[in-house]
Design a protein around this motif. Sequence first.
Motif, short mmCIF file in Angstrom:
data_model
loop_
_atom_site.label_atom_id
_atom_site.label_comp_id
_atom_site.label_asym_id
_atom_site.label_seq_id
_atom_site.Cartn_x
_atom_site.Cartn_y
_atom_site.Cartn_z
N GLN A 1 0.81 -1.22 0.00
CA GLN A 1 0.00 0.00 0.00
C GLN A 1 0.85 1.28 0.00
N ILE A 2 2.13 1.16 0.26
CA ILE A 2 2.99 2.35 0.37
C ILE A 2 2.95 3.21 -0.90
N PRO A 3 3.09 2.64 -2.12
CA PRO A 3 3.02 3.49 -3.32
C PRO A 3 1.72 4.29 -3.41
N THR A 4 0.60 3.67 -3.05
CA THR A 4 -0.70 4.36 -3.09
C THR A 4 -0.75 5.47 -2.05
N LEU A 5 -0.27 5.19 -0.84
CA LEU A 5 -0.26 6.20 0.22
C LEU A 5 0.62 7.39 -0.16
N LEU A 6 1.73 7.12 -0.84
CA LEU A 6 2.61 8.19 -1.33
C LEU A 6 1.89 9.01 -2.41
N LYS A 7 1.26 8.32 -3.34
CA LYS A 7 0.57 8.99 -4.44
C LYS A 7 -0.57 9.88 -3.94
#
Length: 166
Positions: A125-131
């Motif tokens: 989920q980290i890429p989504t949370l960053l985006k």
Amino acid sequence: GQEYGLEIKSVGSGKWTVNQIWGSPWNKPSPKYAHLLQALVYAYAFQDRIQEFILLYIRRDTCETKEFRVSLAVEDNVIYPVIDGQVDKTFTVTEMLERYSLLSQYVENASAPPRDYVKVYPREQIPTLLKLGILSRKQGEMYKETPFGDFECKMCGYADICDKER
């Protein structure tokens, strides 16, 4: 001659808190959702006589202040929060009230409700949370070294109970 509601919150100098409330080059200023929900409960309960609540933050280290004006808007029979004149459709007041009703059932049954926060973010989920801007680039880098979740879980005095019931 108009009445206003006033909710005052003192905050520390933590970078994440200050960057959320006062804003940063990467995000616009916004109140903490827990504080917004509290102000919305009052706005809903007193809507017949108080049209606007002021959510006032005071930094404990500098005494700097930041305020958000909170009210309600009805669109297509749905009640939404309004923050500084902008309708926020992230959630509705009805959803908030339904959530509180659900929480009261857990209180009556003396059991822990489902977590509102994430103890450790799943790596995928980290890429989504960053985006979405929920995490900063720096937080994304920090996660690689030491995975973490929401601050609220880290600081919760009931984490052991919550973990035990899951």
